[in-house]
Motif scaffolding. Structure first.
Motif, PDB file in Angstrom:
ATOM      1  N   THR A  44       0.846  -1.190   0.000  1.00 27.50           N
ATOM      2  CA  THR A  44       0.000   0.000   0.000  1.00 27.50           C
ATOM      3  C   THR A  44       0.881   1.238   0.000  1.00 27.50           C
ATOM      4  N   LEU A  45       0.603   2.163  -0.901  1.00 32.68           N
ATOM      5  CA  LEU A  45       1.265   3.460  -0.951  1.00 32.68           C
ATOM      6  C   LEU A  45       0.313   4.499  -0.391  1.00 32.68           C
ATOM      7  N   TYR A  46       0.812   5.346   0.500  1.00 30.69           N
ATOM      8  CA  TYR A  46       0.008   6.397   1.117  1.00 30.69           C
ATOM      9  C   TYR A  46       0.529   7.760   0.675  1.00 30.69           C
ATOM     10  N   ASN A  77      -5.855   8.903  -1.730  1.00 27.97           N
ATOM     11  CA  ASN A  77      -4.796   8.869  -0.729  1.00 27.97           C
ATOM     12  C   ASN A  77      -4.173   7.489  -0.555  1.00 27.97           C
ATOM     13  N   GLU A  78      -4.582   6.512  -1.358  1.00 25.77           N
ATOM     14  CA  GLU A  78      -3.968   5.188  -1.319  1.00 25.77           C
ATOM     15  C   GLU A  78      -3.852   4.621  -2.730  1.00 25.77           C
ATOM     16  N   LEU A  93      -9.707   6.102  -1.976  1.00 23.94           N
ATOM     17  CA  LEU A  93      -9.831   7.241  -1.076  1.00 23.94           C
ATOM     18  C   LEU A  93     -10.358   6.713   0.247  1.00 23.94           C
ATOM     19  N   ASN A  94      -9.481   6.543   1.209  1.00 23.91           N
ATOM     20  CA  ASN A  94      -9.843   6.022   2.521  1.00 23.91           C
ATOM     21  C   ASN A  94     -10.215   7.202   3.415  1.00 23.91           C
ATOM     22  N   GLY A 128      -7.637  13.106   4.036  1.00 27.88           N
ATOM     23  CA  GLY A 128      -8.777  13.436   3.206  1.00 27.88           C
ATOM     24  C   GLY A 128      -8.446  13.511   1.734  1.00 27.88           C
ATOM     25  N   GLY A 129      -7.375  12.853   1.316  1.00 24.36           N
ATOM     26  CA  GLY A 129      -7.044  12.806  -0.091  1.00 24.36           C
ATOM     27  C   GLY A 129      -6.004  13.807  -0.519  1.00 24.36           C
TER      28      GLY A 129
END
Length: 435
Positions: A231-233, A248-249, A263-264, A270-271
């Motif tokens: 996972t990339l954040y 955002n992921e 978009l988590n 919040g993105g």
């Protein structure tokens, strides 16, 4: 019906008490390190043995869970940014001279940090280097990769290095497993853009498999659960579709053969790329903590921490630490115990479910964590009731076989509770982790 309601009320009360105990336990405990220097990285050998490193070449160690810290080494004029151990004895620390244009340094220990050997400069040239852009990955006692804005490989335990043929900038993360490896990087300083390169021949050649260049957004943290699940954040703009929308992921389950833009909404960014994620640590594939530094009320900072128990699908906020202005916080963990390095302090948090199950000898539940099929053995005629974390009944059945099968393949990953009732008495409440 009354009996079922009584069972549910008992389960809910039990869960409430567990959550209450956990809420009290989920506080960051400040540990006194005894040094004045900022600490930039932390490495957990186990739940009690932890190393921390930072400014002015300081290396600290605790062997009792942080109650006492011992200064193991100090290299004046250098700042240590990354520390990793292969095992309790062999470890490396990587940093840079604190003068402008200074060179890097790599030190090694083979006796658990008691003594440290100067291995020189693995790069032999100036690199852009910061606490966020120094990466180490130890494959075995001979093979070591280090990166800042160059990727270097050693096959003799760090005594000599050769440069890998890959065009990288500010390194974010390294990961290797057998002949396969990844390197993740962004732009120096601001981490705009996102790049991932992959090797299948031990680093001899590399292929860039992701390349997103954005003026405002980019990679902040990369988490490798294994070679396939990554996972990339950060902030990721879906160029060519809706340019003003930012995810955002980026998540893959097959080593970037395919990947999802997500978009988590439980992640506080919040993105967008602010506030930055400065630390992230998973103790296993499901349980982890993310660390954010808020700078909007200088001269102070607020360090927000968030916990996941379902592999990053959802995040719940933990306590906030307020401190003097800080650019960076690092986190490490082992078996549910997390250590957070911030300024010259280390903070500790224990996120375990000790005491959550009240078992009797004739009850057995396995495997746990469970991928698809759960097996329960116990007294025939017992009643099995599966609850979610809010106490809602999801499944109810009699234990009719010596080993009962419960199919959970249709249930999402997360935490569940299995209540086992014999007659009118609850004989067990088992916490189940669904993968």
């Amino acid at each position: 019906m009354n009996s079922l309601n009584n069972l549910k009320n008992k389960i809910l009360l039990f869960l409430f008490l567990v959550v209450a105990v956990m809420a009290r336990a989920q506080q960051w405990e400040e540990l006194q390190t005894g040094v004045a220097e900022d600490l930039y990285n932390v490495c957990c050998i186990d739940t009690n043995t932890v190393f921390a490193c930072g400014r002015n070449g300081v290396i600290l160690k605790t062997g009792d869970g942080g109650n006492n810290w011992e200064e193991k080494y100090r290299q004046e004029g250098y700042d240590w940014y990354a520390i990793k151990f292969l095992n309790p004895n062999i470890g490396f620390v990587l940093g840079i001279s604190d003068v402008v244009g200074g060179n890097e340094k790599l030190f090694k220990t083979i006796d658990g940090g008691e003594t440290w050997l100067d291995m020189g400069d693995p790069f032999n040239t100036y690199n852009y280097c910061s606490p966020s852009t120094c990466a180490l990955f130890i494959v075995d006692s001979d093979t070591l990769y280090v990166a800042c804005d160059q990727l270097m490989k050693s096959t003799d335990g760090g005594y000599s290095f050769s440069q890998m043929d890959t065009d990288i900038e500010a390194t974010q993360e390294l990961y290797f497993e057998g002949n396969l490896g990844y390197i993740v990087w962004g732009e120096p300083g601001v981490f705009t853009g996102t790049h991932v390169a992959k090797t299948t021949d031990y680093g001899a050649s590399w292929e860039e498999i992701l390349a997103f260049d954005y003026p405002e957004y980019g990679i902040e943290k990369a988490v490798f659960h294994d070679k396939d699940h990554v996972t990339l954040y950060g902030g990721f703009d879906d160029v060519g579709q809706t340019p003003d929308y930012v995810y955002n992921e980026i998540k893959t389950e097959d080593g970037f053969v395919t990947y999802q833009w997500l978009l988590n909404e439980t992640i506080p960014t919040g993105g967008v790329a602010y506030p930055p994620i400065t630390g992230m640590c998973y103790c296993d594939s499901q349980n982890g903590i993310a660390v954010y530094v808020w700078h909007d009320f200088s001269p102070n900072s607020a360090i927000s921490t968030f916990q996941t128990q379902d592999g990053g699908n959802t995040w719940n906020e933990l306590t906030t630490i307020e401190c003097p202005y800080s650019e960076f916080a690092a986190i490490g963990g082992s078996d549910g115990i997390y250590y957070l390095a911030l300024r010259n302090q280390v903070y500790k948090m224990k996120l375990t479910f000790e005491g959550i199950s009240e078992k009797e000898e004739f009850v057995s539940v396995y495997p746990n964590p469970v991928p698809n099929m759960l097996y329960v053995s116990g007294r025939e005629g017992s009643e099995l009731i599966l609850y979610d974390y809010l106490g809602r009944v999801l499944l109810q059945q009699k234990l009719t076989d010596e080993i009962q099968k419960i199919g959970l393949s249709s249930f999402p990953a997360g935490i569940y509770f299995l209540g086992i009732k014999a007659g009118e008495r609850i004989v067990s409440v088992q916490k189940i982790l669904k993968k």
